[in-house]
Scaffold this active site. Structure first.
Site, PDB file in Angstrom:
ATOM      1  N   ASP A   1      69.953 -49.165   9.898  1.00 15.51           N
ATOM      2  CA  ASP A   1      68.409 -49.493   9.726  1.00 15.51           C
ATOM      3  C   ASP A   1      68.119 -50.804   9.609  1.00 15.51           C
ATOM      4  O   ASP A   1      68.991 -51.314   8.740  1.00 15.51           O
ATOM      5  CB  ASP A   1      68.017 -48.528   8.518  1.00 15.51           C
ATOM      6  CG  ASP A   1      66.529 -48.397   8.804  1.00 15.51           C
ATOM      7  OD1 ASP A   1      65.958 -47.129   9.012  1.00 15.51           O
ATOM      8  OD2 ASP A   1      65.867 -49.327   8.416  1.00 15.51           O
TER       9      ASP A   1
ATOM     10  N   GLY B   1      55.841 -39.368   6.925  1.00 18.47           N
ATOM     11  CA  GLY B   1      56.156 -40.791   6.863  1.00 18.47           C
ATOM     12  C   GLY B   1      56.836 -41.481   7.955  1.00 18.47           C
ATOM     13  O   GLY B   1      57.756 -42.224   8.090  1.00 18.47           O
ATOM     14  N   GLN B   2      56.791 -40.580   9.132  1.00 22.73           N
ATOM     15  CA  GLN B   2      57.225 -40.957  10.362  1.00 22.73           C
ATOM     16  C   GLN B   2      56.434 -42.217  11.108  1.00 22.73           C
ATOM     17  O   GLN B   2      55.348 -42.262  11.218  1.00 22.73           O
ATOM     18  CB  GLN B   2      57.577 -39.907  11.632  1.00 22.73           C
ATOM     19  CG  GLN B   2      58.059 -40.114  12.741  1.00 22.73           C
ATOM     20  CD  GLN B   2      58.302 -39.105  13.646  1.00 22.73           C
ATOM     21  OE1 GLN B   2      57.871 -37.917  13.524  1.00 22.73           O
ATOM     22  NE2 GLN B   2      58.955 -39.223  14.946  1.00 22.73           N
ATOM     23  N   SER B   3      57.492 -43.350  11.366  1.00 23.69           N
ATOM     24  CA  SER B   3      56.885 -44.574  11.904  1.00 23.69           C
ATOM     25  C   SER B   3      57.350 -44.977  13.207  1.00 23.69           C
ATOM     26  O   SER B   3      56.667 -45.753  13.830  1.00 23.69           O
ATOM     27  CB  SER B   3      56.891 -45.804  10.969  1.00 23.69           C
ATOM     28  OG  SER B   3      58.432 -46.128  10.772  1.00 23.69           O
TER      29      SER B   3
ATOM     30  N   ASN C   1      61.742 -37.622   8.679  1.00 24.91           N
ATOM     31  CA  ASN C   1      60.272 -37.872   8.626  1.00 24.91           C
ATOM     32  C   ASN C   1      59.906 -37.211   9.790  1.00 24.91           C
ATOM     33  O   ASN C   1      60.106 -37.731  10.868  1.00 24.91           O
ATOM     34  CB  ASN C   1      59.938 -39.183   8.422  1.00 24.91           C
ATOM     35  CG  ASN C   1      60.758 -39.806   6.739  1.00 24.91           C
ATOM     36  OD1 ASN C   1      60.684 -38.952   5.926  1.00 24.91           O
ATOM     37  ND2 ASN C   1      60.981 -41.007   6.997  1.00 24.91           N
TER      38      ASN C   1
ATOM     39  N   HIS D   1      64.778 -39.010  14.841  1.00 23.18           N
ATOM     40  CA  HIS D   1      65.782 -39.878  14.186  1.00 23.18           C
ATOM     41  C   HIS D   1      66.045 -39.172  13.195  1.00 23.18           C
ATOM     42  O   HIS D   1      65.319 -38.701  12.128  1.00 23.18           O
ATOM     43  CB  HIS D   1      65.611 -41.291  14.163  1.00 23.18           C
ATOM     44  CG  HIS D   1      64.188 -41.587  13.403  1.00 23.18           C
ATOM     45  ND1 HIS D   1      63.181 -41.496  13.982  1.00 23.18           N
ATOM     46  CD2 HIS D   1      63.947 -42.089  11.909  1.00 23.18           C
ATOM     47  CE1 HIS D   1      62.138 -41.729  13.098  1.00 23.18           C
ATOM     48  NE2 HIS D   1      62.640 -42.142  11.902  1.00 23.18           N
TER      49      HIS D   1
ATOM     50  N   HIS E   1      67.940 -40.055   9.420  1.00 30.58           N
ATOM     51  CA  HIS E   1      68.412 -41.239   8.533  1.00 30.58           C
ATOM     52  C   HIS E   1      69.414 -40.640   7.567  1.00 30.58           C
ATOM     53  O   HIS E   1      69.452 -39.672   6.934  1.00 30.58           O
ATOM     54  CB  HIS E   1      67.318 -41.563   7.252  1.00 30.58           C
ATOM     55  CG  HIS E   1      66.115 -42.126   7.935  1.00 30.58           C
ATOM     56  ND1 HIS E   1      65.712 -43.410   7.687  1.00 30.58           N
ATOM     57  CD2 HIS E   1      64.950 -41.226   8.287  1.00 30.58           C
ATOM     58  CE1 HIS E   1      64.455 -43.590   8.180  1.00 30.58           C
ATOM     59  NE2 HIS E   1      64.013 -42.352   8.639  1.00 30.58           N
TER      60      HIS E   1
HETATM   61  P1  AMP Z   1      60.780 -43.277   9.876  1.00 28.51           P
HETATM   62  O1  AMP Z   1      59.808 -44.162   8.910  1.00 28.51           O
HETATM   63  O2  AMP Z   1      61.344 -42.169   9.415  1.00 28.51           O
HETATM   64  O3  AMP Z   1      60.125 -43.282  11.174  1.00 28.51           O
HETATM   65  O4  AMP Z   1      62.036 -44.446  10.217  1.00 28.51           O
HETATM   66  C1  AMP Z   1      61.923 -45.409  10.896  1.00 28.51           C
HETATM   67  C2  AMP Z   1      63.099 -46.319  10.727  1.00 28.51           C
HETATM   68  O5  AMP Z   1      63.467 -47.208  11.676  1.00 28.51           O
HETATM   69  C3  AMP Z   1      62.850 -47.279   9.363  1.00 28.51           C
HETATM   70  O6  AMP Z   1      63.724 -47.118   8.407  1.00 28.51           O
HETATM   71  C4  AMP Z   1      62.775 -48.597   9.951  1.00 28.51           C
HETATM   72  O7  AMP Z   1      63.135 -49.430   8.833  1.00 28.51           O
HETATM   73  C5  AMP Z   1      63.911 -48.440  11.131  1.00 28.51           C
HETATM   74  N1  AMP Z   1      63.716 -49.377  12.271  1.00 28.51           N
HETATM   75  C6  AMP Z   1      62.478 -49.976  12.651  1.00 28.51           C
HETATM   76  N2  AMP Z   1      62.902 -50.892  13.777  1.00 28.51           N
HETATM   77  C7  AMP Z   1      64.154 -50.950  13.640  1.00 28.51           C
HETATM   78  C8  AMP Z   1      65.245 -51.654  14.606  1.00 28.51           C
HETATM   79  N3  AMP Z   1      64.788 -52.583  15.483  1.00 28.51           N
HETATM   80  N4  AMP Z   1      66.406 -51.410  14.185  1.00 28.51           N
HETATM   81  C9  AMP Z   1      66.931 -50.521  13.459  1.00 28.51           C
HETATM   82  N5  AMP Z   1      66.248 -49.856  12.512  1.00 28.51           N
HETATM   83  C10 AMP Z   1      64.806 -50.033  12.688  1.00 28.51           C
END
Ligand code: AMP
Length: 114
Positions: A30, A93-95, A87, A100, A102
Site C-alpha cells: 500500500d 471506507g472504500q476509496s 472496506n 481489494h 488489506h
Molecule cells: P480502501 O480505502 O479500502 O479503498 O483502500 C484503498 C487503498 O489503496 C488505500 O489504503 C490507499 O493507500 C491505497 N492506494 C491508493 N493508490 C495506491 C497506489 N497507487 N499504490 C498502492 N496503494 C494505493
C-alpha cells in the site's frame, strides 16, 4: 465498472511494489501504509466491491485467501498475527472501486476500528 488506479497497476501502467503475482491476482505494498506490513491483494478480474461478487467468483475468492496466507508468511507476520480488511462502499471506507484485501501486520492492531 469504471477505470481505477488498480487497473493501471495490473496493466503495469503505473508502478507498484509487487510482492506476489499470478494469472488471477496481484499483491503489492500500500502506498500509504497503516502498519509496518500493509499489502493489498487484488483480483485481476475487475470486480468493483464485495457487493458485486457472484457465485461464479467462489473459486477465485478461495484462491485469493490462499494468496493472502502466502503473502502473510512471506512478509513474516503469519506467526505474530495479522488482520485482513475489506472496506465495502462509502460508509465502509472504500476509496478505490476495485475489490481489494488489506493485509495489516507488524504491530498490535486496535479493535474496534475507527
Ligand atoms: P480502501 O480505502 O479500502 O479503498 O483502500 C484503498 C487503498 O489503496 C488505500 O489504503 C490507499 O493507500 C491505497 N492506494 C491508493 N493508490 C495506491 C497506489 N497507487 N499504490 C498502492 N496503494 C494505493
Amino acid at each position: 465498472m469504471s477505470e481505477t488506479i488498480f487497473s493501471k497497476i495490473i496493466r503495469k501502467e503505473i508502478p507498484a511494489k509487487v510482492v506476489y503475482e499470478d494469472d488471477q491476482c496481484l499483491a503489492f505494498y500500500d502506498v500509504a501504509p497503516q502498519a509496518p506490513v500493509h499489502v493489498l491483494v487484488i483480483p485481476k478480474k475487475p470486480i468493483e466491491s464485495l457487493e458485486q461478487l457472484t457465485a461464479e467468483d467462489a473459486p477465485l475468492m478461495g484462491h485469493l485467501w490462499q494468496v493472502i496466507q502466502r503473502v502473510a508468511r512471506q512478509e513474516r507476520v503469519a506467526e505474530s498475527g495479522y488482520r485482513v480488511v475489506v472496506n465495502c462502499g462509502h460508509q465502509g471506507g472504500q476509496s478505490v472501486d476495485h475489490l481489494h484485501f488489506h493485509i495489516l501486520g507488524g504491530r498490535d492492531l486496535a479493535w474496534p476500528p475507527g
